[in-house]
Design an enzyme around this catalytic site. Sequence first.
Site, PDB file in Angstrom:
ATOM      1  CG  ASP A  65     -67.302  -0.785   6.364  1.00  0.00           C
ATOM      2  OD1 ASP A  65     -67.621  -1.900   6.789  1.00  0.00           O
ATOM      3  OD2 ASP A  65     -66.737  -0.618   5.269  1.00  0.00           O
ATOM      4  CE  LYS A  72     -63.080   2.038  15.205  1.00  0.00           C
ATOM      5  NZ  LYS A  72     -62.009   1.636  14.336  1.00  0.00           N
ATOM      6  CG  MET A  89     -56.170  -4.674  10.372  1.00  0.00           C
ATOM      7  SD  MET A  89     -57.350  -6.017  10.484  1.00  0.00           S
ATOM      8  CE  MET A  89     -56.521  -7.300   9.579  1.00  0.00           C
TER       9      MET A  89
HETATM   10  N1  SAH Z   1     -59.995  -5.365   2.777  1.00  0.00           N
HETATM   11  C1  SAH Z   1     -59.060  -4.313   3.035  1.00  0.00           C
HETATM   12  C2  SAH Z   1     -58.315  -4.507   4.340  1.00  0.00           C
HETATM   13  C3  SAH Z   1     -59.243  -4.518   5.547  1.00  0.00           C
HETATM   14  S1  SAH Z   1     -58.383  -4.624   7.064  1.00  0.00           S
HETATM   15  C4  SAH Z   1     -58.081  -4.196   1.852  1.00  0.00           C
HETATM   16  O1  SAH Z   1     -58.051  -5.045   0.975  1.00  0.00           O
HETATM   17  O2  SAH Z   1     -57.393  -3.174   1.788  1.00  0.00           O
HETATM   18  C5  SAH Z   1     -58.211  -2.925   7.472  1.00  0.00           C
HETATM   19  C6  SAH Z   1     -56.750  -2.548   7.375  1.00  0.00           C
HETATM   20  O3  SAH Z   1     -56.409  -2.267   6.038  1.00  0.00           O
HETATM   21  C7  SAH Z   1     -56.386  -1.303   8.138  1.00  0.00           C
HETATM   22  O4  SAH Z   1     -56.171  -1.554   9.510  1.00  0.00           O
HETATM   23  C8  SAH Z   1     -55.109  -0.908   7.449  1.00  0.00           C
HETATM   24  O5  SAH Z   1     -54.033  -1.718   7.844  1.00  0.00           O
HETATM   25  C9  SAH Z   1     -55.435  -1.266   6.003  1.00  0.00           C
HETATM   26  N2  SAH Z   1     -55.960  -0.121   5.244  1.00  0.00           N
HETATM   27  C10 SAH Z   1     -57.095  -0.087   4.540  1.00  0.00           C
HETATM   28  N3  SAH Z   1     -57.226   1.087   3.893  1.00  0.00           N
HETATM   29  C11 SAH Z   1     -56.139   1.809   4.207  1.00  0.00           C
HETATM   30  C12 SAH Z   1     -55.673   3.106   3.847  1.00  0.00           C
HETATM   31  N4  SAH Z   1     -56.368   3.902   3.030  1.00  0.00           N
HETATM   32  N5  SAH Z   1     -54.491   3.529   4.344  1.00  0.00           N
HETATM   33  C13 SAH Z   1     -53.775   2.743   5.168  1.00  0.00           C
HETATM   34  N6  SAH Z   1     -54.175   1.512   5.547  1.00  0.00           N
HETATM   35  C14 SAH Z   1     -55.323   1.044   5.061  1.00  0.00           C
END
Ligand code: SAH
Length: 419
Positions: A39, A61, A179
């Site tokens: 994704d 998306k 998020m």
């Molecule tokens: N499994 C992922 C989180 C998924 S939820 C993890 O462990 O990182 C998705 C959220 O992760 C986004 O809404 C944001 O809050 C955060 N996120 C993921 N990658 C990001 C990035 N490169 N920069 C900022 N926020 C990020």
Amino acid sequence: MGAEGAGKVYLVGAGPGAAGLLTVRARRLLAKADAVVYDRLLSPRLLAWTRSDCRCIYVGKRASLHTLPQADIQRLLIGLAKAGATVVRLKGGDPFVFGRGGEEALALSAAGIDWELVPGVTSAVSVPAYAGIPVTHRRVSAGFTVETGHRGNPAEGNTCAAPDSASPSPLDHTRVVLMGVGHLPQLVENWLGAGWPAHTRVAVVGWGTRAQQRVVDGTLVDIVDKVRVARVGAPAVIVVGDTVGLRSQLAWAERLPLFGRRLLVMAETRELATDRADELEDLGAEVYEVSLEHVSSQRLPANGCCGDVSSGREVESAGPPAGAFVDGSAQGEAAVHGVWEALRRETAEYPLDAVWVESTRCLCALQAMGIPVAGVPVLWMRPATGDDETSGPVQPVLADAQKVAQFLAYSGQPTGAAR
Ligand code: SAH
């Protein structure tokens, strides 16, 4: 596809975005996968490490801003595994941190599909780190929590996580919120309402570890306005607590010479493309890599060139429409490596700062594959030879990554951060 019998699904953490934050095990699995389901949030560079005949299926998306529904993703994984495929389900960060990885694992188990999990570098820790914010620090923060800023069903109006009064105060403890940026005003109101001091430090880090990383820091009083002015939206990590103050001394990533730059390396072989891309990544750039090995021979222009390189004219529009593989009916199209679709999507949204190519043939292949290189500075790895002449503007031959950095520094182009 795959060996006889049932396939297997690897739920793999891809890290927060920067390609180098993929684990060694994840990279090995990518190299052997029959199919990769991925994704948004991931660098297209990761897909260049898949086999030439690997199906790369995008479920993030689309133009319509909708992702493939979770149930459809699960059906897709089950279908591929039942057809015998070794499948890598690449998920942002760590699959079990708000990634719905647990749901996918449960669905696979229920369908009797063999699966394994490969943890990833979570954004909850690495995104603050790239902004120079440690989530713990002796005498400042004795621990951290990771929580969602988004809870419940939006249709029911219950979209903002309320602070739990029993949870630690940000005075000696860092709160990391994923998020949550869409609900920042309401979150801040809740935090102030819970008695958190107005001077509590807050940072919001958008697109951490990627070229378009943006960091806004302030306090509970001014962060909402600052984020609105800077227009930082999702994906973003919110960090609350006094370690945010260390950023003024520890913001290391933004100081790298190629921070904020987005570059594409195109070489004749995968090996050279990888080596050159690594060098640029070490200088802080976001780098994509491709090679002639990612282009099937029918798609290469005859006689090694495509005409007027300098005008950036497109020779042939290439590749299947976005999402052509999703319905599983387009296997015949697999001759087009999946990295191209991801690259076209990414470069349409975020233009390249430069391409670094080994030969005219490489530049022509980029055009033939529909990568928008018109107007993008072209840097050459080696001088043109008699049978590989460029009709493009004369460019310096840049033998190494340091020279590329110097060229970009003096070319007056704004970096990604300044755009
Ligand atoms: N499994 C992922 C989180 C998924 S939820 C993890 O462990 O990182 C998705 C959220 O992760 C986004 O809404 C944001 O809050 C955060 N996120 C993921 N990658 C990001 C990035 N490169 N920069 C900022 N926020 C990020």
